[in-house]
Design a protein around this motif. Sequence first.
Motif, short mmCIF file in Angstrom:
data_model
loop_
_atom_site.label_atom_id
_atom_site.label_comp_id
_atom_site.label_asym_id
_atom_site.label_seq_id
_atom_site.Cartn_x
_atom_site.Cartn_y
_atom_site.Cartn_z
N VAL A 29 89.96 63.54 -20.42
CA VAL A 29 90.16 63.26 -19.49
C VAL A 29 90.98 62.11 -19.18
CG1 VAL A 29 89.43 62.99 -16.85
CG2 VAL A 29 88.07 64.63 -18.38
N GLY A 30 92.26 62.52 -18.41
CA GLY A 30 93.14 61.21 -18.26
C GLY A 30 92.58 60.83 -16.70
N ASN A 31 92.05 59.54 -16.39
CA ASN A 31 91.46 59.26 -15.07
C ASN A 31 92.70 58.07 -14.67
OD1 ASN A 31 90.05 58.98 -12.84
ND2 ASN A 31 88.43 57.28 -13.79
N VAL B 125 99.77 56.33 -21.74
CA VAL B 125 99.89 57.49 -22.59
C VAL B 125 100.54 58.60 -21.66
CG1 VAL B 125 98.60 59.21 -23.94
CG2 VAL B 125 97.93 56.86 -24.15
N GLY B 126 101.51 59.35 -22.02
CA GLY B 126 101.99 60.41 -21.08
C GLY B 126 101.24 61.52 -21.29
N TYR C 253 97.48 66.05 -27.94
CA TYR C 253 96.43 65.48 -28.65
C TYR C 253 95.10 66.45 -28.51
CZ TYR C 253 92.26 62.92 -30.10
OH TYR C 253 91.24 62.42 -30.79
N ALA C 254 94.99 66.73 -27.11
CA ALA C 254 93.91 67.77 -26.85
C ALA C 254 93.96 68.98 -27.72
CB ALA C 254 93.77 67.71 -25.23
N LYS C 255 95.00 69.37 -27.59
CA LYS C 255 95.40 70.99 -28.29
C LYS C 255 94.97 70.66 -29.83
CE LYS C 255 98.76 72.94 -25.61
NZ LYS C 255 100.34 73.27 -25.56
N SER C 256 95.43 69.48 -30.44
CA SER C 256 95.16 69.17 -31.88
C SER C 256 93.73 69.09 -32.23
CB SER C 256 95.83 67.91 -32.39
OG SER C 256 95.38 66.73 -31.76
N VAL C 257 92.71 68.70 -31.13
CA VAL C 257 91.61 68.67 -31.65
C VAL C 257 90.57 69.59 -30.84
CG1 VAL C 257 91.31 66.16 -31.97
CG2 VAL C 257 90.66 66.88 -29.69
#
Length: 100
Positions: free
Chosen positions: A11-13, A23-24, A31-35
């Motif tokens: 979550v980007g708050n 962080v764009g 990054y989320a997809k990679s993990v």
Amino acid sequence: MLGDSVVLFIVGNKIDLNERRTVGSSEAEEYAKSVKAEYRETSAKEDTGVIPLFEDLVISMLEKSKERIEEVHNTTLRRHGSRRSIRVVDEQPKPSRKCC
């Protein structure tokens, strides 16, 4: 450590402070997809995206739980065979024939 048995959200708050972002969105999504995680952006201050985040999290957790239950059930059926018998037993005490 738990692999696919957990639900992971990144979550980007504070999206209300976009000008101070380090962080764009696209980098965070990649990054989320990679993990193998879901990515969401929120602003607690502006009440943006918080409720949908928790709704999506709960739905994902319930779906994962259902998958796990079905997986365990199917494993049990394979191990013990798919034919099952059920016996219903009435466990209510029989009335006494004695008076008082």
